[in-house]
Design a protein around this motif. Structure first.
Motif, PDB file in Angstrom:
ATOM      1  N   THR A   4       0.828  -1.206   0.000  1.00  0.00           N
ATOM      2  CA  THR A   4       0.000   0.000   0.000  1.00  0.00           C
ATOM      3  C   THR A   4       0.865   1.259   0.000  1.00  0.00           C
ATOM      4  O   THR A   4       0.578   2.235  -0.711  1.00  0.00           O
ATOM      5  CB  THR A   4      -0.941   0.004   1.219  1.00  0.00           C
ATOM      6  OG1 THR A   4      -1.741  -1.177   1.196  1.00  0.00           O
ATOM      7  CG2 THR A   4      -1.827   1.233   1.220  1.00  0.00           C
ATOM      8  N   ARG A  24       2.358   1.987  -3.434  1.00  0.00           N
ATOM      9  CA  ARG A  24       1.399   2.622  -4.334  1.00  0.00           C
ATOM     10  C   ARG A  24       1.173   4.078  -3.942  1.00  0.00           C
ATOM     11  O   ARG A  24       1.015   4.946  -4.801  1.00  0.00           O
ATOM     12  CB  ARG A  24       0.088   1.844  -4.340  1.00  0.00           C
ATOM     13  CG  ARG A  24       0.203   0.441  -4.917  1.00  0.00           C
ATOM     14  CD  ARG A  24      -1.137  -0.270  -4.903  1.00  0.00           C
ATOM     15  NE  ARG A  24      -2.086   0.381  -5.760  1.00  0.00           N
ATOM     16  CZ  ARG A  24      -2.211   0.168  -7.067  1.00  0.00           C
ATOM     17  NH1 ARG A  24      -1.407  -0.701  -7.665  1.00  0.00           N
ATOM     18  NH2 ARG A  24      -3.112   0.794  -7.788  1.00  0.00           N
ATOM     19  N   SER A  35       3.786   6.329  -5.218  1.00  0.00           N
ATOM     20  CA  SER A  35       3.710   6.544  -6.660  1.00  0.00           C
ATOM     21  C   SER A  35       2.750   7.664  -7.014  1.00  0.00           C
ATOM     22  O   SER A  35       2.617   8.009  -8.192  1.00  0.00           O
ATOM     23  CB  SER A  35       3.262   5.253  -7.370  1.00  0.00           C
ATOM     24  OG  SER A  35       4.180   4.215  -7.136  1.00  0.00           O
TER      25      SER A  35
END
Length: 674
Positions: free
Chosen positions: A54, A57, A60
């Motif tokens: 998590t 991500r 990102s």
């Protein structure tokens, strides 16, 4: 300097596991087994792994945000581009007069279940007879048969000889029968495609004495004609010449002859059957081609047309509308030609009317009832409005789409892979297809966006004009001068709204020819800058003025080097320095710099010049003359005492001038080592 993307949370799996263990020690003291074999620790490690994914991500998010912000300012990734191939058709019995544009080739297996299809880009008017021979006729010489060289398309040939002299001729013969009429063989237009090769030249570059510049050579007129009776020739009109006098690859379209007749050809053997042929010729007019500028062909093709790896696709139905805002639909083929999507929506029932929707760049000006949609060509996605900006398709309505699709790097198929075979005609690609590329990756998009946002691809300042001419126009050098009108040079800098861009091409023949830009290159840069200049700006593009530089040197060689080797290396060192694109325009050439460049000549790091006795540099008709003093400690002008100043120790070029070192410097070397 670019900003580093922030790391929103730098914890990883080991950090999360350690943090969870510390919390367990505080909240549950009776839990004392923290080995991986403990079932509780197994769950801790599992959730630490989920949390690590998590956080990855979440970190990102800046890249995602970057992409969305670029979309807001209209910078989108480039979609996949289709390959382009030259198709050469060969007539057979009952050959058609026209091959219509959009003619699709059979499927080509690309492996992995992928196929490619090519379609012709325009109508092709066929010459309904095969090209029987390609010959060259030079003044006072015998004809030379170039047919085999043209068919192999690898060695190349000189259609007008190495010099391209006046009245040199390229002749094309088309097989015919006695009694054939020109209208039976030639339709309205004759289409040729020329593939050129680079010509190699020697070092014999002669100039008139005291030349102040090297004027750019102009291509001579090329006169096309067809043979009639009694060796009379019917002039033919050139409709379109993409090659710009055989200066680059491209098509030439010529109006077909109407009065030509088949001419009897010399028999190979006395008993041979008499053959007839129509003859076309291209003759060099004017004073012929300039030194080193005569064209060299790799291949001449008749009945040629470009084909592109795009085909018309139909998704019918594409989908059924859900009636929700901002619907996104995926086309069956992701490589979509921009602006090619045609969308229709039809309601339920036999009597329902079909709605034709319009593609727009965005919904910023769309009204609630506008039938608008946008297309992401790179990903093959269609997006509808939200009801406030652009209408939402009604629920249950069937959506259909037609579009051009295909492309990608895999569409660059090898030679002779594309095969057409229809009644009366067949065709293949003599060369590999080229130009196909995959969709632009995100990393490349971010690099391109930085340069795009700096100038927005607009030419506003002089630096913008130069950058676009160099980066996009692929020129070697470019100089933009604001306020200069070529017709009024005395008013330079005082004519607002006028920009003149001087350009020089990439080096020719490894520096053996000046960097003259061709007419085609000047036109390309002019069109390129015209599309990017601001309204009201008057633009001119001209070739840079090239100033010849020739040196006469007397010197001695260092021990261990031969005379010829030293001459070559000194000339090479000088010209690499003089002709470098990094020198730009309007440079200052000094005698001291030239003297030191000669002394700095090395081979494998070892100096090859012992000492220089004298050096004379002729720069556009101006001379710098230097000699070494008797004690070897000073460099003096010729014929002066140490206290006298040289009348010319440097030559400054104008803003639109560049130096070019001649390949035949006069270098005298003595003192070769044993």
């Amino acid at each position: 300097m670019s900003l580093d993307s922030p790391i929103l949370d730098d914890r990883r799996f080991d950090d999360l596991r350690t943090e969870a263990t510390e919390r367990i020690r505080l909240a549950c003291p009776e839990w004392t087994d923290f080995n991986p074999s403990d079932p509780g620790m197994t769950l801790v490690e599992l959730f630490a792994w989920f949390t690590d994914l998590t956080l990855y991500r979440m970190n990102s998010l800046p890249a995602k945000l970057h992409g969305e912000l670029l979309s807001l300012v209209g910078i989108q990734p480039e979609p996949a581009k289709p390959a382009l191939a030259l198709i050469e058709f060969q007539p057979k019995d009952n050959c058609p007069t026209i091959i219509p544009g959009g003619t699709v080739s059979p499927a080509i297996d690309l492996g992995g279940g992928a196929v490619a299809r090519f379609q012709t880009q325009r109508d092709l008017h066929m010459v309904r007879s095969a090209l029987d021979a390609v010959t060259r006729r030079l003044p006072g010489e015998q004809d030379v048969d170039l047919t085999k060289l043209n068919e192999t398309a690898d060695r190349g040939f000189d259609p007008f000889g190495p010099a391209g002299a006046e009245k040199s001729e390229l002749r094309l013969r088309f097989s015919a029968k006695t009694g054939d009429q020109a209208g039976q063989i030639f339709t309205d237009i004759i289409t040729l495609h020329i593939t050129v090769m680079t010509r190699l030249v020697n070092d014999d570059f002669s100039l008139p004495e005291k030349s102040t510049s090297l004027p750019r050579p102009q291509a001579p007129p090329l006169l096309w004609s067809a043979r009639m009776e009694n060796d009379v020739w019917e002039p033919l009109e050139i409709i379109d010449d993409e090659t710009n006098h055989f200066g680059r690859d491209g098509f030439i379209r010529i109006a077909s002859p109407r009065r030509a007749v088949p001419i009897a050809q010399p028999a190979v053997k006395p008993s041979s059957e008499k053959k007839f042929a129509f003859e076309l010729r291209c003759r060099v007019g004017g004073s012929g081609f300039a030194f080193g500028c005569a064209p060299r062909f790799r291949h001449l093709a008749i009945n040629a047309v470009n084909a592109i790896a795009r085909t018309l696709e139909t998704d019918n139905p594409l989908a059924t509308s859900t009636g929700l805002q901002g619907q996104i639909l995926q086309l069956r083929n992701k490589s979509v030609e921009p602006k090619s999507v045609k969308l229709s929506i039809r309601g339920p029932g036999e009597n329902a009317k079909t709605q034709f929707w319009i593609e727009v760049d965005d919904f910023s000006e769309s009204k609630p009832d506008d039938f608008h949609f946008t297309v992401d060509a790179a990903n093959g996605q269609i997006r509808f409005g939200d009801g406030a900006y652009g209408k939402v398709p009604d629920a249950g309505y069937r959506i259909s789409a037609t579009y051009l699709a295909g492309g990608g790097a895999q569409s660059n198929v090898s030679a002779r892979k594309i095969k057409y075979d229809f009644p009366g005609v067949s065709g293949i690609n003599p060369f590999p297809a080229a130009g196909g590329s995959d969709a632009e990756p995100v990393t490349r998009l971010r690099q391109r966006a930085a340069a795009r946002l700096r100038s927005r691809d607009r030419a506003v300042t002089a630096a913008d004009f130069e950058d676009i001419a160099l980066r996009v126009g692929k020129m070697g050098r470019a100089k933009a001068i604001a306020g200069l009108h070529p017709d009024f040079p005395d008013l330079s800098g005082r004519m607002p709204g006028v920009v003149t861009v001087f350009i020089a091409s990439q080096p020719h023949q490894e520096g053996k020819l000046p960097p003259w830009p061709s007419d085609a290159e000047i036109d390309d840069v002019k069109n390129l800058l015209d599309s990017r200049r601001v309204v009201g700006c008057e633009l001119f593009v001209q070739a840079a003025r090239i100033v010849p530089v020739k040196l006469t040197i007397k010197m001695t060689a260092s021990a261990g080097f031969s005379l010829d080797l030293v001459k070559r290396e000194v000339s090479k060192t000088l010209n690499e320095w003089l002709n470098s694109d990094e020198r730009g325009f309007g440079t200052n050439l000094t005698g001291g710099d030239l003297w030191s460049r000669v002394l700095q000549t090395t081979i494998a790091g070892a100096p090859v010049v012992g000492e220089i006795e004298s050096l004379v540099a002729s720069i556009g008709g101006k001379n710098i003359s230097l000699v070494q003093s008797k004690d070897g400690l000073k460099i003096l002008p010729f014929g002066t005492s140490p206290d006298d100043a040289s009348p010319t120790l440097n030559v400054r070029l104008e803003k639109h001038e560049i130096p070019w070192g001649l390949p035949n410097h006069d270098i005298e070397v003595t003192g070769a080592a044993p």
